[in-house]
Design an enzyme around this catalytic site. Structure first.
Site, PDB file in Angstrom:
ATOM      1  N   PRO A   9       0.583  -1.170   0.107  1.00 16.25           N
ATOM      2  CG  PRO A   9       0.466  -1.239   2.105  1.00 16.25           C
ATOM      3  CD  PRO A   9       0.456  -2.551   1.312  1.00 16.25           C
ATOM      4  CG  ASN A  10      -0.023   4.363   1.245  1.00 19.30           C
ATOM      5  OD1 ASN A  10      -1.061   4.827   0.745  1.00 19.30           O
ATOM      6  ND2 ASN A  10      -0.651   3.807   2.589  1.00 19.30           N
ATOM      7  NE  ARG A  17       4.168   6.310   1.094  1.00 20.07           N
ATOM      8  CZ  ARG A  17       4.321   5.590   2.041  1.00 20.07           C
ATOM      9  NH1 ARG A  17       4.376   4.789   1.331  1.00 20.07           N
ATOM     10  NH2 ARG A  17       3.905   5.241   3.279  1.00 20.07           N
ATOM     11  CE1 TYR A  22       8.502   5.075   2.873  1.00 24.42           C
ATOM     12  CE2 TYR A  22       7.169   6.923   3.290  1.00 24.42           C
ATOM     13  CZ  TYR A  22       7.561   5.266   3.837  1.00 24.42           C
ATOM     14  OH  TYR A  22       7.242   5.406   4.700  1.00 24.42           O
ATOM     15  CG  ASN A  73       8.334  -2.056   0.185  1.00 25.85           C
ATOM     16  OD1 ASN A  73       7.895  -1.776   1.506  1.00 25.85           O
ATOM     17  ND2 ASN A  73       8.982  -0.566  -0.676  1.00 25.85           N
ATOM     18  CB  ALA A  76       1.473  -0.282   6.625  1.00 23.07           C
ATOM     19  CD  GLU A  97      11.545  -7.178   5.251  1.00 19.87           C
ATOM     20  OE1 GLU A  97      12.172  -8.259   5.877  1.00 19.87           O
ATOM     21  OE2 GLU A  97      10.804  -6.208   5.730  1.00 19.87           O
ATOM     22  CG  HIS A  99      11.178  -1.573   4.462  1.00 28.41           C
ATOM     23  ND1 HIS A  99      10.311  -1.410   4.366  1.00 28.41           N
ATOM     24  CD2 HIS A  99      11.858  -3.479   5.580  1.00 28.41           C
ATOM     25  CE1 HIS A  99       9.510  -3.410   5.316  1.00 28.41           C
ATOM     26  NE2 HIS A  99      10.337  -4.118   4.896  1.00 28.41           N
ATOM     27  NE  ARG A 106       9.615   6.288   8.984  1.00 26.41           N
ATOM     28  CZ  ARG A 106       9.137   5.916   7.866  1.00 26.41           C
ATOM     29  NH1 ARG A 106       8.988   5.073   6.366  1.00 26.41           N
ATOM     30  NH2 ARG A 106       7.072   6.686   8.115  1.00 26.41           N
TER      31      ARG A 106
HETATM   32  C1  DQA Z   1       8.548   1.247   3.651  1.00 26.74           C
HETATM   33  C2  DQA Z   1       8.059   1.221   5.069  1.00 26.74           C
HETATM   34  C3  DQA Z   1       7.058   1.397   5.733  1.00 26.74           C
HETATM   35  O1  DQA Z   1       7.353   1.156   7.379  1.00 26.74           O
HETATM   36  C4  DQA Z   1       5.805   2.421   5.190  1.00 26.74           C
HETATM   37  O2  DQA Z   1       4.621   1.822   5.819  1.00 26.74           O
HETATM   38  C5  DQA Z   1       5.927   2.077   4.043  1.00 26.74           C
HETATM   39  C6  DQA Z   1       6.705   1.867   3.031  1.00 26.74           C
HETATM   40  C7  DQA Z   1       9.676   1.511   3.146  1.00 26.74           C
HETATM   41  O3  DQA Z   1       9.688   1.123   2.019  1.00 26.74           O
HETATM   42  O4  DQA Z   1      10.422   2.192   3.783  1.00 26.74           O
HETATM   43  O5  DQA Z   1       4.912   2.230   3.116  1.00 26.74           O
HETATM   44  O6  DQA Z   1       7.798  -0.223   3.163  1.00 26.74           O
END
Ligand code: DQA
Length: 146
Positions: A9-10, A17, A22, A73, A76, A97, A99, A106
């Site tokens: 998501p997102n 965002r 990011y 990735n 959330a 994985e 990020h 964080r």
């Molecule tokens: C994320 C880190 C997560 O905590 C966050 O909820 C994201 C993006 C990252 O790519 O840094 O949506 O996975």
């Protein structure tokens, strides 16, 4: 070799965002980076992004016996989804994985990763380049199995 890149998501809101966290590169920039990396490595790549947990689980299940590596990735859902962890375990495909941000630096709730319990490697805080690094890792790993 076939690599599946999954974003949660997102991630489609990249560039809009929280650019301080990011970066300013957009989701379209990420898709271009994935295509370029696949070409450079000589691998087939499919990407999938969804804001819905069950759709991500479905996509992982569909990868069974069809893909040789997964870059994920979960965004959330990293910090909440046992279902995504179980799907990764079910299909048994080598996974990395990614990020974009350095989750270690964080909020405490970002320190837990369910998907990370399955993934062979976690790349954090490298921006979009983390996806490239993950694909390189999976390609090298795959070459060792041939
Ligand atoms: C994320 C880190 C997560 O905590 C966050 O909820 C994201 C993006 C990252 O790519 O840094 O949506 O996975």
């Amino acid at each position: 070799m076939k690599i599946l890149v999954i974003n949660g998501p997102n991630i489609n809101m990249l560039g809009i965002r929280e650019p301080g966290i990011y970066g300013k590169q957009t989701f379209a920039d990420l898709l271009a980076l994935l295509e370029d990396t696949a070409k450079e490595l000589g691998v087939e790549m499919e990407q999938y992004q969804s804001n819905h947990e069950g759709d991500l689980v479905d996509k992982i299940q569909e990868a069974y016996q069809r893909f040789d590596g997964i870059v994920i990735n979960p965004a959330a859902y990293t910090h909440t989804s046992v279902a995504i962890l179980d799907a990764l375990k079910a299909v048994g495909i080598p996974a990395v994985e990614v990020h974009i941000s350095n989750v270690d630096a964080r909020e405490p709730f970002r320190q837990v990763s369910y998907a990370g319990l399955y993934c062979e490697k976690t790349i954090k805080g490298q921006g979009l380049d983390g996806y490239r690094q993950a694909m390189v890792y999976l390609k090298e790993r795959y070459a060792l199995t041939l």
